[in-house]
Motif scaffolding. Structure first.
Motif, short mmCIF file in Angstrom:
data_model
loop_
_atom_site.label_atom_id
_atom_site.label_comp_id
_atom_site.label_asym_id
_atom_site.label_seq_id
_atom_site.Cartn_x
_atom_site.Cartn_y
_atom_site.Cartn_z
N TRP A 167 2.08 1.83 -3.51
CA TRP A 167 1.01 2.30 -4.40
C TRP A 167 0.64 3.76 -4.12
O TRP A 167 0.49 4.55 -5.03
CB TRP A 167 -0.22 1.40 -4.26
CG TRP A 167 0.02 0.01 -4.78
CD1 TRP A 167 0.93 -0.38 -5.71
CD2 TRP A 167 -0.67 -1.17 -4.37
NE1 TRP A 167 0.86 -1.74 -5.92
CE2 TRP A 167 -0.11 -2.25 -5.12
CE3 TRP A 167 -1.69 -1.44 -3.46
CZ2 TRP A 167 -0.56 -3.57 -4.97
CZ3 TRP A 167 -2.13 -2.75 -3.32
CH2 TRP A 167 -1.58 -3.80 -4.07
N LEU B 17 -7.24 -0.65 -5.10
CA LEU B 17 -6.38 -1.83 -5.02
C LEU B 17 -6.40 -2.41 -3.61
O LEU B 17 -6.25 -1.68 -2.63
CB LEU B 17 -4.95 -1.45 -5.39
CG LEU B 17 -4.74 -0.96 -6.83
CD1 LEU B 17 -3.40 -0.25 -6.95
CD2 LEU B 17 -4.83 -2.13 -7.80
N ALA C 54 -0.14 -1.80 -10.72
CA ALA C 54 0.06 -2.19 -9.31
C ALA C 54 1.02 -3.35 -9.19
O ALA C 54 1.90 -3.37 -8.31
CB ALA C 54 -1.29 -2.56 -8.70
N ALA D 27 -1.78 -7.65 -4.08
CA ALA D 27 -1.23 -8.44 -5.18
C ALA D 27 -0.87 -9.82 -4.64
O ALA D 27 -0.42 -9.95 -3.50
CB ALA D 27 -0.01 -7.76 -5.78
N THR E 297 -11.08 -9.16 -9.59
CA THR E 297 -9.69 -9.58 -9.59
C THR E 297 -9.20 -9.64 -11.02
O THR E 297 -9.97 -9.90 -11.94
CB THR E 297 -9.52 -10.93 -8.87
OG1 THR E 297 -8.15 -11.15 -8.59
CG2 THR E 297 -10.07 -12.08 -9.69
N VAL F 201 -9.12 -6.14 -6.52
CA VAL F 201 -9.58 -4.76 -6.63
C VAL F 201 -11.03 -4.68 -6.13
O VAL F 201 -11.82 -5.60 -6.34
CB VAL F 201 -9.52 -4.28 -8.10
CG1 VAL F 201 -9.94 -2.81 -8.22
CG2 VAL F 201 -8.13 -4.49 -8.69
N THR G 94 -5.88 3.01 -3.27
CA THR G 94 -6.06 1.89 -2.35
C THR G 94 -6.85 2.41 -1.16
O THR G 94 -6.75 3.61 -0.83
CB THR G 94 -4.70 1.30 -1.92
OG1 THR G 94 -4.91 0.12 -1.15
CG2 THR G 94 -3.87 2.28 -1.13
N VAL H 181 -4.14 -9.54 -9.04
CA VAL H 181 -4.34 -8.31 -8.28
C VAL H 181 -5.81 -8.18 -7.94
O VAL H 181 -6.67 -8.26 -8.84
CB VAL H 181 -3.87 -7.08 -9.08
CG1 VAL H 181 -4.15 -5.80 -8.30
CG2 VAL H 181 -2.37 -7.19 -9.40
N LYS I 284 0.83 -1.21 0.00
CA LYS I 284 0.00 0.00 0.00
C LYS I 284 0.87 1.27 0.00
O LYS I 284 0.56 2.25 -0.69
CB LYS I 284 -0.91 0.01 1.23
CG LYS I 284 -2.20 -0.78 1.10
CD LYS I 284 -2.95 -0.76 2.41
CE LYS I 284 -4.36 -1.26 2.28
NZ LYS I 284 -5.25 -0.35 1.56
N ALA J 126 -4.38 -2.77 -12.62
CA ALA J 126 -3.84 -4.00 -12.05
C ALA J 126 -2.40 -4.23 -12.50
O ALA J 126 -1.54 -4.60 -11.69
CB ALA J 126 -4.72 -5.19 -12.44
#
Length: 313
Positions: free
Chosen positions: A118, A275, A250, A278, A196, A264, A125, A262, A115, A247
């Motif tokens: 990202w 997000l 990320a 992963a 996903t 979501v 996220t 990933v 996180k 995705a």
């Protein structure tokens, strides 16, 4: 934009040599890993690959010291199979393996650190708080605003995860999560669609929208229930292009490579995408999501396993 699926690079199974399909291990996801491993083993053997089952890292190390294998198909879920420890070992020994390297595996396994990466890049996220020993968890829930999710930062398959809808539920959620190693994470709960996106090389596969029969996609809905619906593609048009782009961004920004998935959330009111995490060694069971997405673009399970193994050569 994602790239088209490339043709197979290898056609002779002998090019892979002897392959260890690493499964099981001692993490909380052992049973799922064994199921995934059996499926991968059968698929590779059906295409003529000299594949053999190995249960856990200590057994693999003994085999590798005897030079029994040329490469490893890693299907250990969670623990040292997915957090960079195994990857570091194999890298040191010069043994090719499937999936992400040390950095990508470690970052993806740690939901807090992924996180942080990202957010530093402006990728969306849910808001979160890191819970440390002695923190006022009720104050944390008020700061984020109920409902929230409480979960271990380094587990998968919904292990140790709780949805907290009221302040009275906070303590039980924390009590469950602290049974598992690593830090705790409290996260804003996004109400909406769970999606996903599978990743294969530098390709984002079609998204899957998950519709569980119950209130949410928990361990039972993932691995036991037969009434969970999987809609693929999960979105359409510009929205589908956006979730695939997000995705892939990320996945790559966390240092991941090879293959993975990933997860979501799509906010029901705003349509915004967030997000969640992963996964660098996602499931390969009859309920698993990457095989479902691959099938949507014409890649059956045995070919998917071949393509993943092909990235080690």
């Amino acid at each position: 934009m994602t790239h088209p699926i490339p043709p197979l690079r290898i056609t002779d199974p002998a090019a892979f040599g002897r392959v260890a399909v690493l499964m099981g291990g001692n993490s909380s996801e052992r049973e799922v890993s064994l199921d995934s491993g059996r499926n991968v083993l059968e698929a590779l053997r059906s295409r003529g690959v000299a594949a053999h089952a190995v249960d856990g890292i200590p057994n693999l190390l003994r085999e590798l010291q005897g030079k029994e294998f040329d490469r490893v198909f890693n299907i250990l879920h969670g623990g040292d199979g997915e957090n960079g420890v195994l990857q570091g070992l194999l890298q040191t020994m010069g043994v090719p393996y499937t999936g992400s390297g040390v950095l990508g595996s470690a970052l993806a396994m740690d939901k807090i650190r992924s996180k942080q990466v990202w957010l530093s890049l402006g990728l969306p996220t849910p808001r979160y708080l890191r819970l440390q020993k002695g923190n006022d968890v009720h104050a944390a829930a008020r700061e984020l605003g109920l409902p929230v999710i409480v979960k271990p930062s380094c587990e998968g398959s919904s292990v140790g995860v709780s949805r907290v809808l009221a302040d009275a539920d906070v303590d039980a959620a924390v009590e469950l999560a602290i049974r598992y190693p690593g830090e705790l994470l409290m996260e804003q709960m996004i109400v909406g669609d769970e999606l996903t996106v599978g990743i294969l090389g530098n390709v984002a596969l079609p998204s899957i929208r998950i519709v569980p029969k119950g209130q949410w996609y928990d361990y039972h809905a993932k691995y036991v229930a037969e009434d969970t619906q999987y809609l693929c593609p999960g979105l359409s048009g510009v929205e589908e292009e956006e979730i695939q782009r997000l995705a892939l961004a990320a996945f790559e920004s966390a240092g991941c490579s090879g293959w993975g998935r990933v997860d979501v959330m799509r906010d029901r009111d705003s349509g915004d995408l967030y997000l969640l995490e992963a996964n660098t060694a996602p499931g390969m069971t009859s309920h698993s999501l990457v095989p479902k997405a691959a099938r949507q673009v014409g890649i059956e399970f045995d070919e998917l396993c071949w393509r993943i193994l092909e990235m080690t050569v």
